[in-house]
Motif scaffolding. Sequence first.
Motif, PDB file in Angstrom:
ATOM      1  N   THR A  92      -6.081   6.087 -14.182  1.00 27.55           N
ATOM      2  CA  THR A  92      -5.850   7.149 -13.195  1.00 27.55           C
ATOM      3  C   THR A  92      -6.331   6.721 -11.819  1.00 27.55           C
ATOM      4  N   TYR A  93      -7.511   6.106 -11.766  1.00 20.57           N
ATOM      5  CA  TYR A  93      -8.024   5.601 -10.488  1.00 20.57           C
ATOM      6  C   TYR A  93      -7.063   4.560  -9.904  1.00 20.57           C
ATOM      7  N   ILE A  94      -6.564   3.671 -10.764  1.00 19.98           N
ATOM      8  CA  ILE A  94      -5.635   2.629 -10.300  1.00 19.98           C
ATOM      9  C   ILE A  94      -4.364   3.263  -9.753  1.00 19.98           C
ATOM     10  N   ALA A  95      -3.862   4.294 -10.437  1.00 15.67           N
ATOM     11  CA  ALA A  95      -2.650   4.975  -9.972  1.00 15.67           C
ATOM     12  C   ALA A  95      -2.863   5.578  -8.589  1.00 15.67           C
ATOM     13  N   VAL A  96      -4.051   6.113  -8.344  1.00 12.65           N
ATOM     14  CA  VAL A  96      -4.362   6.684  -7.026  1.00 12.65           C
ATOM     15  C   VAL A  96      -4.361   5.591  -5.965  1.00 12.65           C
ATOM     16  N   LEU A  97      -4.963   4.449  -6.281  1.00 10.83           N
ATOM     17  CA  LEU A  97      -5.052   3.354  -5.310  1.00 10.83           C
ATOM     18  C   LEU A  97      -3.708   2.672  -5.082  1.00 10.83           C
ATOM     19  N   GLU A 124      -2.336  -6.172  -6.789  1.00  6.96           N
ATOM     20  CA  GLU A 124      -2.348  -5.927  -8.232  1.00  6.96           C
ATOM     21  C   GLU A 124      -3.743  -5.431  -8.629  1.00  6.96           C
ATOM     22  N   PHE A 125      -3.785  -4.273  -9.265  1.00  8.56           N
ATOM     23  CA  PHE A 125      -5.029  -3.705  -9.770  1.00  8.56           C
ATOM     24  C   PHE A 125      -5.050  -3.853 -11.292  1.00  8.56           C
ATOM     25  N   THR A 126      -6.182  -4.284 -11.824  1.00  5.95           N
ATOM     26  CA  THR A 126      -6.355  -4.359 -13.272  1.00  5.95           C
ATOM     27  C   THR A 126      -7.768  -3.903 -13.635  1.00  5.95           C
ATOM     28  N   GLY A 127      -7.896  -3.331 -14.809  1.00  7.84           N
ATOM     29  CA  GLY A 127      -9.213  -2.951 -15.287  1.00  7.84           C
ATOM     30  C   GLY A 127      -9.884  -4.112 -15.990  1.00  7.84           C
ATOM     31  N   VAL A 128     -11.116  -4.402 -15.619  1.00  4.35           N
ATOM     32  CA  VAL A 128     -11.867  -5.466 -16.288  1.00  4.35           C
ATOM     33  C   VAL A 128     -12.232  -4.974 -17.690  1.00  4.35           C
ATOM     34  N   GLU A 129     -11.929  -5.761 -18.686  1.00  7.48           N
ATOM     35  CA  GLU A 129     -12.078  -5.343 -20.076  1.00  7.48           C
ATOM     36  C   GLU A 129     -13.510  -4.898 -20.406  1.00  7.48           C
ATOM     37  N   ASP A 130     -13.600  -3.775 -21.100  1.00  9.67           N
ATOM     38  CA  ASP A 130     -14.869  -3.208 -21.578  1.00  9.67           C
ATOM     39  C   ASP A 130     -15.836  -2.861 -20.443  1.00  9.67           C
ATOM     40  N   THR A 131     -15.305  -2.586 -19.270  1.00 10.68           N
ATOM     41  CA  THR A 131     -16.144  -2.164 -18.139  1.00 10.68           C
ATOM     42  C   THR A 131     -15.434  -1.023 -17.417  1.00 10.68           C
ATOM     43  N   ASN A 132     -16.132  -0.399 -16.474  1.00 17.20           N
ATOM     44  CA  ASN A 132     -15.477   0.578 -15.605  1.00 17.20           C
ATOM     45  C   ASN A 132     -15.341  -0.013 -14.195  1.00 17.20           C
ATOM     46  N   ALA A 146      -3.697 -11.759   3.351  1.00 14.52           N
ATOM     47  CA  ALA A 146      -4.194 -11.345   2.034  1.00 14.52           C
ATOM     48  C   ALA A 146      -5.614 -10.823   2.142  1.00 14.52           C
ATOM     49  N   TYR A 147      -6.410 -11.499   2.939  1.00 15.40           N
ATOM     50  CA  TYR A 147      -7.802 -11.071   3.147  1.00 15.40           C
ATOM     51  C   TYR A 147      -7.873  -9.723   3.873  1.00 15.40           C
ATOM     52  N   LEU A 148      -7.029  -9.545   4.892  1.00 16.86           N
ATOM     53  CA  LEU A 148      -7.042  -8.291   5.657  1.00 16.86           C
ATOM     54  C   LEU A 148      -6.638  -7.106   4.769  1.00 16.86           C
ATOM     55  N   VAL A 149      -5.627  -7.291   3.941  1.00 12.20           N
ATOM     56  CA  VAL A 149      -5.171  -6.212   3.064  1.00 12.20           C
ATOM     57  C   VAL A 149      -6.250  -5.865   2.049  1.00 12.20           C
ATOM     58  N   ALA A 150      -6.853  -6.891   1.455  1.00 11.40           N
ATOM     59  CA  ALA A 150      -7.915  -6.650   0.464  1.00 11.40           C
ATOM     60  C   ALA A 150      -9.097  -5.936   1.108  1.00 11.40           C
ATOM     61  N   SER A 151      -9.467  -6.349   2.308  1.00 11.89           N
ATOM     62  CA  SER A 151     -10.594  -5.717   3.006  1.00 11.89           C
ATOM     63  C   SER A 151     -10.302  -4.263   3.326  1.00 11.89           C
ATOM     64  N   SER A 152      -9.076  -3.999   3.772  1.00 13.15           N
ATOM     65  CA  SER A 152      -8.712  -2.626   4.104  1.00 13.15           C
ATOM     66  C   SER A 152      -8.743  -1.740   2.856  1.00 13.15           C
ATOM     67  N   ILE A 153      -8.290  -2.259   1.750  1.00 10.60           N
ATOM     68  CA  ILE A 153      -8.273  -1.475   0.504  1.00 10.60           C
ATOM     69  C   ILE A 153      -9.690  -1.120   0.068  1.00 10.60           C
ATOM     70  N   VAL A 154     -10.578  -2.115   0.027  1.00 10.73           N
ATOM     71  CA  VAL A 154     -11.935  -1.831  -0.457  1.00 10.73           C
ATOM     72  C   VAL A 154     -12.716  -0.959   0.526  1.00 10.73           C
ATOM     73  N   ASN A 155     -12.377  -1.049   1.800  1.00  9.38           N
ATOM     74  CA  ASN A 155     -13.071  -0.213   2.783  1.00  9.38           C
ATOM     75  C   ASN A 155     -12.635   1.252   2.705  1.00  9.38           C
ATOM     76  N   PRO A 158     -13.294   3.969  -1.399  1.00  8.25           N
ATOM     77  CA  PRO A 158     -14.314   4.982  -1.723  1.00  8.25           C
ATOM     78  C   PRO A 158     -13.974   6.372  -1.191  1.00  8.25           C
ATOM     79  N   ASP A 159     -13.505   6.463   0.037  1.00 10.93           N
ATOM     80  CA  ASP A 159     -13.162   7.768   0.610  1.00 10.93           C
ATOM     81  C   ASP A 159     -11.983   8.393  -0.124  1.00 10.93           C
ATOM     82  N   GLU A 160     -10.998   7.575  -0.491  1.00  5.69           N
ATOM     83  CA  GLU A 160      -9.819   8.108  -1.178  1.00  5.69           C
ATOM     84  C   GLU A 160     -10.182   8.615  -2.575  1.00  5.69           C
TER      85      GLU A 160
END
Length: 243
Positions: A92-97, A124-132, A146-155, A158-160
């Motif tokens: 569900t979290y991945i679907a939101v992101l 591409e979002f994936t869940g790390v096995e046996d973790t949250n 690629a770096y700019l997009v990844a940075s924007s996503i992680v920044n 949390p708010d989203e």
Amino acid sequence: MQTKETQTVQNESGSSTKEISAVDIINMMLTFWWFIAILAILVGGSTYLYFKVTAVPEYKSTSQILITTESQQTSTDVNTGAMTGARNLLPTYIAVLESKTFLTVVSDDLDNEYKVSSIKGMIEFTGVEDTNIIKLEVTNEDAHLAYLVASSIVNNAPDEIARVFGGGNSKITEYPEESSSALPLNTARNAIIGFLIGAALAMAIVFLVNMFDTRVKSKDELVTKYHLPILGEVPTIISGSSG
């Protein structure tokens, strides 16, 4: 010089049925091994050269986001049930992101230089096995992009997540970095696949040619495969020049 020409009698229906066993198929392939090898090498080599010349190097920037629940936030102890709940909610979290709403935020953060569809094709979002933990991978021909997009996503993630889930929370456990080396092009793997395809194509050709070849090549083939009697052999006289 004289040779023997075999005369045959067909069955009552006027036709013969050709039966091919597994041994016959193996013998076919062994007989035409050179054709199979040549076609396999040609297709494999062509595949290798094609990907070697046309492949464009790509770069990847990665990050990891830890998802926690409200019960985890209010407890000093690691709650197994809460962790399991967060883990079950990862899709569900991945679907939101991955949603258009969030990727629009990312696009705005990048001054709308890239469309939502373009950004979605990079990530591409994936869940790390046996973790949250959610793992993010951003791949593009431009390492800095690629770096700019990844940075924007992680920044912005949390708010989203807080906006959508209220009690949900996220922490960045691995920040993205700009990659200095391109991903492997896998030209060798593609060449092997091409080699196998070429070999399979050659074997199919050999099999089909032999299947539709209704000629009787020897009296032994006539007896063993077609179960037809040999009434007799008529000698064929081939005239030659005398010295």
